[in-house]
Design a protein around this motif. Structure first.
Motif, PDB file in Angstrom:
ATOM      1  N   VAL A  29     -66.120  36.543 -31.947  1.00 15.88           N
ATOM      2  CA  VAL A  29     -66.752  35.672 -32.944  1.00 15.88           C
ATOM      3  C   VAL A  29     -68.158  35.272 -32.502  1.00 15.88           C
ATOM      4  N   ALA A  30     -68.307  34.883 -31.248  1.00 15.42           N
ATOM      5  CA  ALA A  30     -69.624  34.471 -30.748  1.00 15.42           C
ATOM      6  C   ALA A  30     -70.619  35.620 -30.789  1.00 15.42           C
ATOM      7  N   SER A  31     -70.129  36.850 -30.604  1.00 11.21           N
ATOM      8  CA  SER A  31     -71.032  38.009 -30.615  1.00 11.21           C
ATOM      9  C   SER A  31     -71.639  38.247 -31.988  1.00 11.21           C
ATOM     10  N   TRP A  32     -70.988  37.762 -33.026  1.00 12.79           N
ATOM     11  CA  TRP A  32     -71.502  37.985 -34.371  1.00 12.79           C
ATOM     12  C   TRP A  32     -72.865  37.343 -34.582  1.00 12.79           C
ATOM     13  N   GLU A  33     -73.140  36.255 -33.881  1.00 12.06           N
ATOM     14  CA  GLU A  33     -74.495  35.692 -33.945  1.00 12.06           C
ATOM     15  C   GLU A  33     -75.206  35.794 -32.611  1.00 12.06           C
ATOM     16  N   TRP A  34     -74.591  35.279 -31.547  1.00  8.58           N
ATOM     17  CA  TRP A  34     -75.270  35.193 -30.264  1.00  8.58           C
ATOM     18  C   TRP A  34     -75.367  36.538 -29.556  1.00  8.58           C
ATOM     19  N   GLY A  35     -74.636  37.535 -30.024  1.00  8.96           N
ATOM     20  CA  GLY A  35     -74.707  38.871 -29.441  1.00  8.96           C
ATOM     21  C   GLY A  35     -75.310  39.885 -30.384  1.00  8.96           C
ATOM     22  N   THR A  36     -76.201  39.425 -31.275  1.00 14.78           N
ATOM     23  CA  THR A  36     -76.903  40.275 -32.261  1.00 14.78           C
ATOM     24  C   THR A  36     -75.941  41.017 -33.179  1.00 14.78           C
ATOM     25  N   GLY A  37     -74.895  40.349 -33.625  1.00 14.64           N
ATOM     26  CA  GLY A  37     -73.945  40.932 -34.557  1.00 14.64           C
ATOM     27  C   GLY A  37     -74.369  40.770 -36.002  1.00 14.64           C
ATOM     28  N   PHE A  38     -73.422  41.002 -36.915  1.00 19.82           N
ATOM     29  CA  PHE A  38     -73.768  41.054 -38.335  1.00 19.82           C
ATOM     30  C   PHE A  38     -74.203  39.702 -38.891  1.00 19.82           C
ATOM     31  N   LEU A  39     -73.649  38.600 -38.383  1.00 14.78           N
ATOM     32  CA  LEU A  39     -74.077  37.296 -38.886  1.00 14.78           C
ATOM     33  C   LEU A  39     -75.517  36.995 -38.482  1.00 14.78           C
ATOM     34  N   ASP A  40     -75.889  37.411 -37.287  1.00 17.92           N
ATOM     35  CA  ASP A  40     -77.269  37.225 -36.850  1.00 17.92           C
ATOM     36  C   ASP A  40     -78.215  38.025 -37.743  1.00 17.92           C
ATOM     37  N   ASP A  41     -77.828  39.225 -38.091  1.00 16.65           N
ATOM     38  CA  ASP A  41     -78.657  40.050 -38.987  1.00 16.65           C
ATOM     39  C   ASP A  41     -78.819  39.398 -40.355  1.00 16.65           C
ATOM     40  N   MET A  42     -77.800  38.683 -40.796  1.00 18.67           N
ATOM     41  CA  MET A  42     -77.851  38.043 -42.113  1.00 18.67           C
ATOM     42  C   MET A  42     -78.653  36.750 -42.117  1.00 18.67           C
ATOM     43  N   GLY A  43     -78.907  36.190 -40.933  1.00 15.68           N
ATOM     44  CA  GLY A  43     -79.648  34.933 -40.852  1.00 15.68           C
ATOM     45  C   GLY A  43     -78.771  33.708 -40.676  1.00 15.68           C
ATOM     46  N   PHE A  44     -77.523  33.922 -40.294  1.00 17.80           N
ATOM     47  CA  PHE A  44     -76.619  32.799 -40.021  1.00 17.80           C
ATOM     48  C   PHE A  44     -77.171  31.975 -38.869  1.00 17.80           C
ATOM     49  N   SER A  45     -77.015  30.658 -38.952  1.00 18.20           N
ATOM     50  CA  SER A  45     -77.562  29.769 -37.937  1.00 18.20           C
ATOM     51  C   SER A  45     -76.493  28.790 -37.450  1.00 18.20           C
ATOM     52  N   ASP A  46     -76.213  28.845 -36.164  1.00 19.14           N
ATOM     53  CA  ASP A  46     -75.273  27.916 -35.533  1.00 19.14           C
ATOM     54  C   ASP A  46     -75.797  27.635 -34.128  1.00 19.14           C
ATOM     55  N   PHE A  47     -76.643  26.637 -34.020  1.00 15.56           N
ATOM     56  CA  PHE A  47     -77.436  26.386 -32.816  1.00 15.56           C
ATOM     57  C   PHE A  47     -76.579  26.346 -31.556  1.00 15.56           C
ATOM     58  N   ALA A  48     -75.525  25.538 -31.557  1.00 17.30           N
ATOM     59  CA  ALA A  48     -74.716  25.390 -30.340  1.00 17.30           C
ATOM     60  C   ALA A  48     -73.225  25.583 -30.587  1.00 17.30           C
ATOM     61  N   GLY A  49     -72.825  25.963 -31.797  1.00 16.66           N
ATOM     62  CA  GLY A  49     -71.444  26.383 -31.974  1.00 16.66           C
ATOM     63  C   GLY A  49     -70.518  25.510 -32.783  1.00 16.66           C
ATOM     64  N   SER A  50     -70.988  24.847 -33.833  1.00 12.49           N
ATOM     65  CA  SER A  50     -70.064  24.106 -34.692  1.00 12.49           C
ATOM     66  C   SER A  50     -68.983  25.017 -35.253  1.00 12.49           C
TER      67      SER A  50
END
Length: 450
Positions: free
Chosen positions: A189-210
């Protein structure tokens, strides 16, 4: 993108990069890598990391205070064990899943233990050492400091589950679930944003992990609570029978330890302290984090006074934590006033969720589902209010994707444990208490019948 593997704007470290890449003398290269920015960024990770590690004590004390006296030792043991298991699993496979870089959805082929940088950056040759030092300048901090910081986040996810299903699950099934949660579910799950996964590509933002941390733990806890079932005597004859906490002072201590640790959780997620701007932002994050918690406390006090005619200290405790969870998705951008409001709304939502869970006979001993799941969802969805780079639609997709993945995997694991080794102790053992029945060490021996 807010984790290792991304080139940061790090002032002196980045400015030195061209020279470092061309340097032939390893001493010169290592000295360049040990720039002021590199050192302060690494220290930020380490200091933030040990503050988040201290949250393990906060979770242990919070749970020890909220469970009954006959189950306190068991909760302490579970928190000691889950932190240790999280460290081992994150070293063995979790860190590489998070930063696999091989897929936008799952780190296939990322199995294998994390390998630290060599002592003194000596990689066996002048050329190898020079390349390693050059690579470190590109990231701006030591690899080991990032591993440690991420590992304690991973352990936090497991702590959330521990409190929800307390008092009616056996030790070994719980630990086996933690193995899967910390080695696979959270890292993916963390890789989806913090590991350049698909959520990061979409622009999802979760600064510290809510969502990536707190809602992940919350979804896993919710599924576990449903499959395991409530404690004996909690719901009888269509009525809710409240089970009082054993030690409010201990739970209060746990809350304040968590509040303190949250400054590392949110503040160090700035990921840089090598410039004046970065340090100023870390300071701003500290203030917003603190004020969101304060807003959560006051909102819970006012709500319970109006709703129940008496102030509920347990909801005041959880109000602080809900405020902290809500601000975690975006603790930098909001004004102080907006941070107070976000914390207050997160707290009220958590308070409203408690009777809703009882309506569906979902027994959450410490209130982790209202605090970490519900406030985490709210904090994630509200990010675009202060961060114009985020969108409500993408934030909702991130919340939904996390829910589907975590619930599906968690349900499979909990169910397999239930039909194989079993999840619950016998009714007799549950009545006696797990301190006596399973580990033989009562926390309060003077209260043991004898």
């Amino acid at each position: 993108m807010r984790r290792l593997g991304f080139t940061l704007g790090l002032g002196a470290a980045v400015a030195a990069l061209p020279a470092v890449a061309m340097a032939q003398d390893v001493t010169t290269v290592i000295e360049a890598a040990n720039s002021t920015a590199f050192i302060f960024n690494t220290l930020l990770f380490l200091i933030g990391g040990f503050l988040v590690m201290w949250m393990a004590a906060g979770f242990a004390m919070l749970e020890a205070g909220f469970v009954r006296t006959k189950n306190v030792s068991m909760q302490c043991l579970k928190n000691i064990a889950l932190y240790s298991v999280a460290g081992l699993m994150f070293w063995a496979m979790g860190y590489n899943f998070l930063y696999s870089g091989g897929s936008e959805f799952i780190g296939i082929g990322a199995f294998g233990p994390y390998g630290m940088d060599p002592v003194g950056l000596d990689a066996g040759s002048v050329e190898a050492s020079a390349q390693l030092a050059s690579d470190l300048v590109g990231t701006g901090y030591s690899t080991a400091s990032d591993w440690f910081f991420q590992m304690v986040f991973c352990a936090t996810t497991a702590s959330i589950v521990s409190g929800t299903i307390a008092e009616r699950v056996k030790f070994w099934p719980f630990i086996l679930f933690v193995v899967v949660l910390t080695g696979f579910i959270y890292p993916v799950v963390a890789s989806w944003e913090w590991g350049t996964g698909f959520l990061d590509d979409m622009g999802f933002s979760d600064f510290a992990g809510s969502t990536l941390v707190h809602s992940t733990g919350g979804w896993a806890a919710l599924v576990g609570a449903i499959i395991i079932g409530p404690r004996l005597g909690k719901y009888v004859g269509g009525k809710v029978h409240p089970i009082p906490a054993s030690n409010i002072p201990l739970a209060t201590l746990g809350m304040f330890i968590l509040w303190l640790g949250w400054f590392g959780f949110n503040g160090a997620s700035q990921l840089a302290a090598g410039t004046i701007a970065d340090v100023a932002d870390v300071s701003r994050i500290f203030v917003n984090t603190n004020m969101a918690a304060a807003g959560g406390v006051i909102a819970a006090i006012i709500y319970t006074q109006l709703r129940y005619k008496k102030i509920d200290v347990t909801l005041a405790i959880n109000g602080a934590l809900a405020g902290l969870v809500a601000i975690t998705a975006e603790p930098l951008a909001p004004s102080v006033g907006l941070s107070v409001i976000i914390g207050a709304i997160g707290s009220i939502l958590a308070c409203l969720t408690v009777p809703l869970l009882d309506k569906f006979k979902i027994d959450d001993v410490v209130g982790a589902i209202p605090v970490h799941l519900v406030a985490g969802i709210f904090g994630t969805l509200i990010v675009p209010l202060s961060n114009s780079d985020a969108s409500y639609g993408v934030q909702a997709i991130g919340v939904g994707a996390t829910a589907v993945f975590v619930c599906a995997i968690s349900a499979v694991v909990w169910f397999l444990l239930k039909v194989t080794i079993g999840l619950r102790p016998s009714e007799e053992d549950e009545i006696v208490g797990l301190d006596q029945a399973e580990i033989g060490v009562p926390a309060y021996p003077e209260f043991v019948p004898g």
